[in-house]
Design a protein around this motif. Sequence first.
Motif, PDB file in Angstrom:
ATOM      1  N   THR A 196     -79.765 -46.651  38.142  1.00  0.00           N
ATOM      2  CA  THR A 196     -78.303 -46.635  38.112  1.00  0.00           C
ATOM      3  C   THR A 196     -77.797 -48.059  37.900  1.00  0.00           C
ATOM      4  N   ALA A 243     -73.971 -35.349  37.765  1.00  0.00           N
ATOM      5  CA  ALA A 243     -74.808 -34.759  36.731  1.00  0.00           C
ATOM      6  C   ALA A 243     -75.160 -35.827  35.698  1.00  0.00           C
ATOM      7  N   HIS A 244     -74.383 -36.916  35.665  1.00  0.00           N
ATOM      8  CA  HIS A 244     -74.590 -37.985  34.688  1.00  0.00           C
ATOM      9  C   HIS A 244     -75.912 -38.699  34.974  1.00  0.00           C
ATOM     10  N   PRO A 245     -76.752 -38.866  33.945  1.00  0.00           N
ATOM     11  CA  PRO A 245     -78.072 -39.450  34.200  1.00  0.00           C
ATOM     12  C   PRO A 245     -78.031 -40.877  34.752  1.00  0.00           C
ATOM     13  N   LEU A 246     -76.931 -41.602  34.556  1.00  0.00           N
ATOM     14  CA  LEU A 246     -76.880 -42.945  35.142  1.00  0.00           C
ATOM     15  C   LEU A 246     -76.414 -42.881  36.604  1.00  0.00           C
ATOM     16  N   PRO A 249     -80.253 -40.614  38.373  1.00  0.00           N
ATOM     17  CA  PRO A 249     -81.284 -40.718  37.331  1.00  0.00           C
ATOM     18  C   PRO A 249     -82.471 -39.774  37.459  1.00  0.00           C
ATOM     19  N   ASN A 250     -82.877 -39.405  38.668  1.00  0.00           N
ATOM     20  CA  ASN A 250     -84.082 -38.572  38.762  1.00  0.00           C
ATOM     21  C   ASN A 250     -84.073 -37.721  40.029  1.00  0.00           C
ATOM     22  N   GLU A 327     -78.652 -29.862  34.695  1.00  0.00           N
ATOM     23  CA  GLU A 327     -79.517 -30.907  34.164  1.00  0.00           C
ATOM     24  C   GLU A 327     -80.964 -30.495  34.359  1.00  0.00           C
TER      25      GLU A 327
ATOM     26  N   SER B 124     -74.036 -32.956  31.974  1.00  0.00           N
ATOM     27  CA  SER B 124     -73.497 -34.259  31.609  1.00  0.00           C
ATOM     28  C   SER B 124     -73.262 -34.379  30.111  1.00  0.00           C
ATOM     29  N   ASP B 127     -78.118 -35.115  28.873  1.00  0.00           N
ATOM     30  CA  ASP B 127     -79.415 -34.833  29.496  1.00  0.00           C
ATOM     31  C   ASP B 127     -80.538 -35.422  28.644  1.00  0.00           C
TER      32      ASP B 127
END
Lengths: 573, 189
Positions: A196, A243-246, A249-250, A327, B124, B127
């Motif tokens: 992040t 939900a945002h990957p940044l 992230p995991n 996601e 998002s 993905d």
Amino acid sequence: MNTELIGIIVTFGITLTIAIALGRYMAKMYAGEKVWTDFMKPVENLLFKLGGINPSEHMNWKQFLKAMMTINILWLVYGFFLLIYQDKLPLNPDGNPGMTADLSFNTIISFVANCNLQDYSGETGATYFAQHFIFMFLHFTSAATGMACAIAVFKAFRDKTTTDLGSFWNYFVKSITRVLLPISVVIALILAFNGTPSSYAGKDKFISLQGDTVTMSRGPAAQMIAIKHLGTNGGGWFGANSAHPLENPNYLTNVVEITSQFIIPVGMVIALGFFVRRKKLGLIIFGVMMTGVLMLMIPTIIGEVGGNPEIAKMGITQSTGSMEGKELRFGPAATAYWSTLTTVTSTGSVNGMHDSMMPLSGCWELLAMMINGFFGGDGVGFLNYYIYLIIAVFISGLMVGRTPEFMGHKVEAREVKIAAFITLLSPFLIKAGTALACYIFYTYPNADWAVKPSAWLNNPGFHGFSEILYQYTSSNANNGSGFEGLADNNIFWNVSAGVVIFFGRFLPMIGPIAISGLLAQKKFIPESAGTLRTDTVTFGVMTFAVILILNALSYFPALALGPLAEYFSMLKH
Amino acid sequence: MKKYIVPSIRLTLVLIVLLCVIYPLFIAFAGKLSTGKGDGEPIIVNGKTVGYALVGQNFSKPQYFWGRPSAVGYNANGSGGSNKAPTNPDYLKDVEKRIDTLLKYHPYLKRSDIPADLVTASGSGLDPDISPDAAKIQIKRVALYRKLDEQKIADLVNSHIEAPLFGFMGPAKVNVLKLNVALDELQKH
């Protein structure tokens, strides 16, 4: 058993372990006993000194509420103007514009109230200055406000007869220095080391592998995301929230984020038992709340893991479950788990889009926010439950023909009236708001607003109605999640939801503190054979029944028109 | 209320220093020690940033592995899902169209071979991952368009499957960008 289910069971175990330890710690810390975080004392003393505050001031319930309301109103004024002029302030590398007055009105109430409904999108609607000096600041302070109010109620329970609820400033500052800030540092570091962004660099521009030009938003998000969860706030850095990957992230960060939004609400109930020195009472309340949570969570998980029947009909394999709006790195099980915890607490952050979940999942999310007392938000969750407790005491008193008593004090007409008023307030705000929006949607579809009413909804039919109902339910519960298809950045939604958030926040805080202040002033009656005991399983079941009946009476018709109708029409096909 | 106004203002000011200056700067400095120095972790090919490992990007050319459908077209300036209801007829038509496109490019597939993540939009819109099944069904097509040995690509896919956390928590996944970068690399040799 598959790895997705094992994942959420392990997460749940971790959460309970931390929450219980945190609860015991908070009970000691707020009672002023020796704890390992006493090294923060010099910081607190400095804050009190610079703030011109005497932390051992005695406050009765009226003074306590005045202090609480004064500083909250100050934040409303502070943020309202800064958001309008955010474009002229520093820390705006992306050149985002100032907010309109109605958007600023909605946003600032929403953040002061720990709701964090967002009618803007973080990437394009807020500057780094606004994100840190307004939103992140309020993430800390709104959570601490709720926690301080809960501790005042705990103190009223503990002391036999008293007018002194303790100092608002003392509880408030300690909530930040002893709980919120240290844990946030740990969470923010975990996020930062998992990818992040934490620096102040603005957008990056690059050419993708395939040759497209892409701009990517970023910014010091890790700091804010930590407290956004711990403080049950939920207002994210990016539009897609967690939900945002940044932002998330995991799977590890997902475990950390979902855990951190549940430990304080659960810890508060544990703290109650230790602080009041009535562990059994704490345990019964914990039991009732956890039963409620599991009854909402298990069907949600089953529904999401089962997949979308409409897509199954097309012959597609949904091996892990319904994937729209979810996601891949979390999967449907962890998204369903999150959706329950984020709606029973007042967090409202999402790691998948609630609008695209199964009709019944939407129903359980709505119901969780309508009840709003199964752990709930930091501090305020218990205050909501306390109202249910008073109603349950009153009704069971009537049923067995005894004077209703709670914690050694007679519950009389004045207290029951306040409790009844707060109980009726939520359905009034939610249903009046929904009715008004529906009326305008049908009568003035072409009204000349930023978004025409006819373009408000993202989905037709029953689900469209659910989008409206969800917005007001989330506002009243100070949750802040949304059926995000709703086009809500226009004057009608900004103002109407803002008003609902304001009353849905402050009246349910004022009510319980008034009740506990009034009760604590009364003569203490020692427990006798004639006392209706409130720390028994029977009374726990009674409270649970009261919660169910009150909410079924208030909301069943609305739920029947939205998610339930959608569910049955899906079956019919 | 008057009594509380001055302490409110003073306390707010000192808390702003603590919470909005000291705390975030501390994290920002600590973040400098992380792999991406707090700016995100870029993937660099031939000295140029081609993307960020965590943020998905659009792959529509047939010689690349495709990611999931995105409601925002992988525009990382913003983010978001489709917010379509599971019963929305327009949405179901969209899914049907995605299935048709997949079947057109992968004529060797049956409908039941298609995993749900390849026909549904992510939350998002960014993905970065697909399921191992979603990668496996694309191997034959990628091999065809790149004129590469199918087995070589299958090995590449297998080596890019990331196991669940600690081996038992959450789903297994494949990062599409990393896989495609490795694929370009493979073709060069």
